[in-house]
Design a protein around this motif. Structure first.
Motif, PDB file in Angstrom:
ATOM      1  N   SER A   9       0.751  -1.074   0.052  1.00 39.72           N
ATOM      2  CA  SER A   9       0.103  -0.064   0.139  1.00 39.72           C
ATOM      3  C   SER A   9       0.922   1.163  -0.086  1.00 39.72           C
ATOM      4  O   SER A   9       0.514   2.312  -0.622  1.00 39.72           O
ATOM      5  CB  SER A   9      -0.966   0.046   1.277  1.00 39.72           C
ATOM      6  OG  SER A   9      -2.031  -1.205   1.284  1.00 39.72           O
ATOM      7  N   HIS A  65     -10.490  -2.334   0.218  1.00 33.71           N
ATOM      8  CA  HIS A  65      -9.758  -1.442   0.141  1.00 33.71           C
ATOM      9  C   HIS A  65     -10.381  -0.159   0.210  1.00 33.71           C
ATOM     10  O   HIS A  65     -11.211  -0.123   0.792  1.00 33.71           O
ATOM     11  CB  HIS A  65      -8.828  -1.532  -0.914  1.00 33.71           C
ATOM     12  CG  HIS A  65      -8.053  -2.918  -1.025  1.00 33.71           C
ATOM     13  ND1 HIS A  65      -6.866  -3.031  -0.280  1.00 33.71           N
ATOM     14  CD2 HIS A  65      -8.291  -3.807  -1.726  1.00 33.71           C
ATOM     15  CE1 HIS A  65      -6.324  -4.374  -0.469  1.00 33.71           C
ATOM     16  NE2 HIS A  65      -7.501  -4.737  -1.368  1.00 33.71           N
ATOM     17  N   ASP A  92      -5.776   3.346   0.176  1.00 34.19           N
ATOM     18  CA  ASP A  92      -5.491   2.231   0.030  1.00 34.19           C
ATOM     19  C   ASP A  92      -6.003   1.786  -1.293  1.00 34.19           C
ATOM     20  O   ASP A  92      -7.528   1.349  -1.298  1.00 34.19           O
ATOM     21  CB  ASP A  92      -5.323   0.934   1.017  1.00 34.19           C
ATOM     22  CG  ASP A  92      -5.065  -0.318   0.579  1.00 34.19           C
ATOM     23  OD1 ASP A  92      -4.522  -0.495  -0.469  1.00 34.19           O
ATOM     24  OD2 ASP A  92      -5.653  -1.236   1.080  1.00 34.19           O
ATOM     25  N   GLY A  96      -5.718  -0.948  -3.255  1.00 37.63           N
ATOM     26  CA  GLY A  96      -5.621  -2.155  -3.335  1.00 37.63           C
ATOM     27  C   GLY A  96      -4.489  -2.600  -4.661  1.00 37.63           C
ATOM     28  O   GLY A  96      -3.593  -1.687  -4.979  1.00 37.63           O
ATOM     29  N   ASP A 151      -9.847  -1.256  -5.906  1.00 35.94           N
ATOM     30  CA  ASP A 151     -10.996  -0.610  -4.885  1.00 35.94           C
ATOM     31  C   ASP A 151     -12.337  -0.201  -5.894  1.00 35.94           C
ATOM     32  O   ASP A 151     -13.253  -0.104  -5.648  1.00 35.94           O
ATOM     33  CB  ASP A 151     -10.637   0.387  -3.961  1.00 35.94           C
ATOM     34  CG  ASP A 151      -9.890   1.646  -4.620  1.00 35.94           C
ATOM     35  OD1 ASP A 151      -9.516   1.686  -5.656  1.00 35.94           O
ATOM     36  OD2 ASP A 151      -9.897   3.050  -3.808  1.00 35.94           O
TER      37      ASP A 151
END
Length: 310
Positions: free
Chosen positions: A5, A101, A105, A107, A120
């Protein structure tokens, strides 16, 4: 995942020009291993009465438990916000739909030409489409990860952003462990209030997109919590539904999506019966068609719905 991340964020903010898969440079920040992190503790569980009062007073929420004839749910976007009630076959049932996510983040990240594909965003679009199916059949649906301005989108390339929120208006935390507890705590509080109110059926579905080598395809596959008979049953029901659909619409292709148990946070730390879905490999150009084509995202949502309520 924390290191992943962190590196994704560096590329997204243009501190780095290439993803670590391309330039083979993986930066490991000192604080991940050397600074203590506080895990947020669950806040006191509200009573069922208070939760129901809050639900009715939240402007623009996505719940199907509204009183009267108001069937407008702004979370789905202008084109899709009105959801007529098709039936009451899921009345009294509660579903938690969690797109993986979000916020800081994104993902897993794939590439298609010059376009970045953020896990995400695509997981969230399919989550909204699935939620719409459930709401139309009278279910109460909680969309836990939510973006106030995206709604259902028909574009092939969905813009990567960081404005997703945890249930209602809670800013998503940056550190992975607190972020996951933030999500599971929200689900568990809602679950507890519905349980106290006498709700018999509460289920959760978590949607993710896997990342592996570009030449490796992955059919939709599933995880469940070890010992969860209902979670395992949901996973196999969806798997069988997808196999049936592939046999009908893509004869001869075959379908190899697996079902197995995993010790993942959103399976281990949440109370509803849960199925955890990986929708494919975001790095593979063929699998990417499963997410880039609007029709395919819609079919995924419909087939997941069909298997989930079986």
């Amino acid at each position: 995942v924390k290191i992943q991340s962190y590196n994704r964020a560096l590329t997204q903010s243009k501190v780095k020009s290439e993803e670590y898969e391309q330039d083979k440079i993986l930066l490991v920040p000192h604080h991940i291993f050397n600074c203590p992190k506080a895990v947020p503790q669950p806040s006191p569980e509200p009573t069922a009465e208070n939760v129901e009062l809050d639900i009715e007073n939240v402007k623009g929420d996505n719940l199907a438990s509204r009183k009267g004839k108001n069937r407008t749910f702004p979370i789905f976007g202008k084109k899709n916000e009105y959801i007529p009630l098709a039936s009451n076959k899921l009345k009294g049932q509660v579903y938690y739909v969690v797109a993986g996510h979000g916020g800081p983040d994104p993902g897993a990240i794939g590439k298609r030409g010059k376009n970045r594909l953020c896990e995400d965003e695509y997981a969230y679009d399919i989550a909204l489409r699935l939620s719409k199916q459930l709401i139309a059949q009278g279910a109460t649906v909680y969309i836990i990860t939510r973006d106030p301005d995206d709604g259902i989108r028909d574009d092939a390339f969905l813009q990567c952003d960081q404005d997703e929120l945890n249930w209602r208006t809670e800013k998503i935390l940056r550190s992975q462990k607190p972020r996951l507890f933030q999500r599971s705590n929200a689900v568990n509080r809602l679950y507890s209030s519905h349980q106290k109110a006498g709700t018999k059926t509460q289920r959760m579905i978590c949607l993710h997109i896997d990342s592996r080598s570009k030449n490796k395809r992955a059919d939709v596959f599933f995880y469940y919590k070890k010992g969860s008979r209902q979670g395992k049953k949901m996973a196999y029901n969806i798997q069988k539904t997808l196999k049936r659909k592939y046999d009908k619409y893509q004869k001869g292709r075959g379908y190899n999506g697996k079902v197995q148990y995993r010790d993942l946070h959103m399976l281990r730390e949440t109370r509803p019966s849960t199925v955890y879905v990986e929708l494919g490999n975001i790095q593979n150009s063929i699998d990417q068609q499963r997410f880039l084509r609007t029709k395919n995202r819609q079919l995924l949502a419909e087939w997941l719905y069909e298997g989930l309520i079986k």
